[in-house]
Write an enzyme that holds these catalytic residues in place. Structure first.
Site, PDB file in Angstrom:
ATOM      1  N   LYS A  41       2.484  12.782  -9.908  1.00  0.00           N
ATOM      2  CA  LYS A  41       2.207  13.496  -8.647  1.00  0.00           C
ATOM      3  C   LYS A  41       3.538  14.003  -8.110  1.00  0.00           C
ATOM      4  CE  LYS A  41       2.321   9.645  -5.389  1.00  0.00           C
ATOM      5  NZ  LYS A  41       1.643   8.993  -4.305  1.00  0.00           N
TER       6      LYS A  41
ATOM      7  N   PHE B 113       0.816  -1.225   0.000  1.00  0.00           N
ATOM      8  CA  PHE B 113       0.000   0.000   0.000  1.00  0.00           C
ATOM      9  C   PHE B 113       0.844   1.267   0.000  1.00  0.00           C
ATOM     10  CE2 PHE B 113      -2.584  -3.390   1.765  1.00  0.00           C
ATOM     11  CZ  PHE B 113      -3.759  -3.253   1.047  1.00  0.00           C
TER      12      PHE B 113
ATOM     13  N   LYS C  10      -6.484  -5.061  -2.018  1.00  0.00           N
ATOM     14  CA  LYS C  10      -5.628  -4.061  -2.680  1.00  0.00           C
ATOM     15  C   LYS C  10      -6.402  -3.324  -3.775  1.00  0.00           C
ATOM     16  CE  LYS C  10      -2.258  -1.752  -4.302  1.00  0.00           C
ATOM     17  NZ  LYS C  10      -1.723  -0.589  -3.632  1.00  0.00           N
TER      18      LYS C  10
ATOM     19  N   CYS D 175      -0.668   2.832 -10.742  1.00  0.00           N
ATOM     20  CA  CYS D 175      -1.613   1.989  -9.992  1.00  0.00           C
ATOM     21  C   CYS D 175      -3.082   2.263 -10.297  1.00  0.00           C
ATOM     22  CB  CYS D 175      -1.353   2.141  -8.501  1.00  0.00           C
ATOM     23  SG  CYS D 175       0.244   1.456  -8.032  1.00  0.00           S
TER      24      CYS D 175
END
Ligand code: NAD
Length: 450
Positions: A331, A155, A210, A266
């Site tokens: 990002k 994560f 997930k 992701c």
């Protein structure tokens, strides 16, 4: 414990380094020989804050090594992680070829009881495929070696990965036997001292957890972008709306920022892969499909605002213009440009005949690799260098250093005195007071009450 990790990308390298940091004896394997050689020399292939010194001191201490030799790594590891990529296949499903290649390699080399850990993000049922691939290789060798396959999804957030790995908010373990859970508890005990972060469940639930986490976060972003698009049309300011809803603890402040769409390795692929899994099981995941659809169109929103500003029919207004672009990574605090919104914007600007002067604090080398040399792209060394000779500024990634520009200087430097703010970093009133036109997402000059 002795650990082997297949894949030294964002997940494998960070995981291996953090496991070595707490005292485990880790060997990282990759098929990319240049990457492995570089790591041995202390060259870190990715930008991840805090990672470089940790890799170097753990390597120097002998607890962290790198190799291309899979057999050597498997001989070393009592626990063997699979942390290779699972990119999207053409139909949106997760491409498992790298995971299953590693599984077969493990089956060809294990000689003693081994715990195989799926850390890659993989569709429900993959642990069974990994198990079958290892078993088939063992059978071909005529050997019986006990092994278990555990799901341990990751994560971590790129840009804060070391912190996430050293201080995880949860460690999800999907396993079918109590002794294997105990082994995993021992492995993760150093991260668990403050309180128990282990969430133990069956393998399939861990695999789905997930995808559910990423799909939930992506849904929040697409929801907010949808509300921003409505705000633009009805003459409301999405930033007021965000403050108004984020203060409700049931909604919360996280992941409700409107913007130029989500990217990265992701969210886009995981939302698609989950929708694909659902379809394979006879369920039409309408919400997940909509989340991706909204995001895809949101990635084109900055260009729509640009077109709206320069609207002179066709793309004539944009043709020949030069845009300073701040931010290329998907990002801040990463050099990762996979599925980044900047890629959509640049393609649209080039298609319309515009030129780009881009600056990103960390992703320039990645941009060079992706785009190569082009006449209509100049990769600049600083935010101010990108502005020189530009007609307009477009902010695509919210790096901290872009938060407080000198608007008076922007006004004198930008020929058309206009700012397109893809992350709502600025206050429209402040930008406009400096004599610039301002377009944000769901606010400012882009407001058009009907
Ligand atoms: P990545 O592309 O950065 O790294 C994958 C590495 O695996 C590469 O270095 C590649 O050379 C190596 N590799 C491929 N085949 C190999 C083989 N047979 N043997 C050894 N190495 C091999 O990928 P990543 O971003 O680290 O993602 C890995 C997995 O973790 C994916 O399933 C991803 O969805 C998941 N994940 C990623 C993140 C993230 O933020 N990047 C977060 C959580 C989960």
């Amino acid at each position: 414990m002795r650990v082997a990790i297949f894949g030294t990308g964002y997940v494998g390298l960070v995981t291996g380094t953090c496991l070595a940091e707490v005292g485990h004896d880790v060997v990282c394997v990759d098929i990319d020989a240049a990457k492995v050689e570089g790591l041995k020399q202390g060259v870190i292939p990715i930008y991840e804050p805090g990672l470089e010194p940790m890799v170097k001191h753990n390597h120097a201490s002998g607890r962290l090594d790198f190799t291309t030799d899979a057999a050597q790594a498997i001989a070393h590891g009592e626990v063997v992680f699979i942390a290779v990529g699972t990119p999207p296949d053409e139909d949106g499903s997760a491409d498992l070829q790298y995971v299953l290649t590693v599984a077969r390699t493990i089956g060809r080399h294990i000689t003693r009881p081994t715990v195989v850990v799926d850390k890659s993000t993989v569709p429900v049922g993959t642990a069974d495929k990994v198990h079958a691939a290892i078993a088939a290789e063992l059978q071909a060798r005529g050997m019986e070696v006990p092994f278990d396959v555990v799901s341990n999804p990751e994560f971590l957030k790129e840009g804060d990965a070391v912190n996430d790995c050293m201080r995880p908010d949860r460690i999800v373990i999907g396993a079918d036997s109590a002794p294997v859970v105990e082994r995993m508890k021992r492995l993760y005990a150093p991260f668990n001292r403050n309180h128990d972060r282990m969430v133990v469940m069956d393998v399939r639930s861990a695999e789905l957890t997930k995808y559910a986490a990423n799909a939930m976060l992506a849904t929040k972003i697409s929801f907010m972008n949808e509300i921003a698009n409505i705000a633009e049309r009805v003459g409301a300011d999405i930033e007021h709306v965000r403050h108004g809803i984020g203060s409700d603890p049931r909604i919360g402040w996280h992941f409700i920022y409107p913007g130029a769409g989500y990217g990265g390795s992701c969210f886009p692929k995981d939302v698609q892969a989950l929708a694909h899994t659902a379809q394979q099981h006879g369920y039409d995941a309408r919400l997940l499909n909509a989340v991706e659809e909204v995001n895809e169109s949101q990635k084109g929103h900055l260009f729509e605002l640009i077109q709206r500003h320069y609207d002179r029919g066709e793309d004539e207004g944009v043709r020949g213009k030069t845009f300073a672009v701040w931010g290329l990574s998907f990002k801040p605090n990463t050099d990762d440009m996979r599925a980044a919104s900047s890629r959509t914007l640049l393609a649209q600007l080039w298609e319309a005949g515009a030129r780009v002067r881009a600056y990103d604090p960390e992703a320039s080398h990645e941009a060079k690799r992706i785009f190569g040399e082009r006449d209509d792209l100049l990769l600049c060394d600083s935010a101010s260098a990108a502005l020189e000779g530009a007609d307009a500024l477009v902010v695509v990634t919210e790096w901290k250093q872009f938060r407080s520009p000198d608007f008076a200087r922007l006004k004198t430097t930008l020929a058309d005195a206009v700012v397109f703010d893809g992350r709502n970093l600025y206050e429209p009133v402040e930008v406009e007071a400096a004599g610039l036109a301002y377009y944000g997402i769901g606010r400012g000059r882009s407001l058009r009450a009907e």
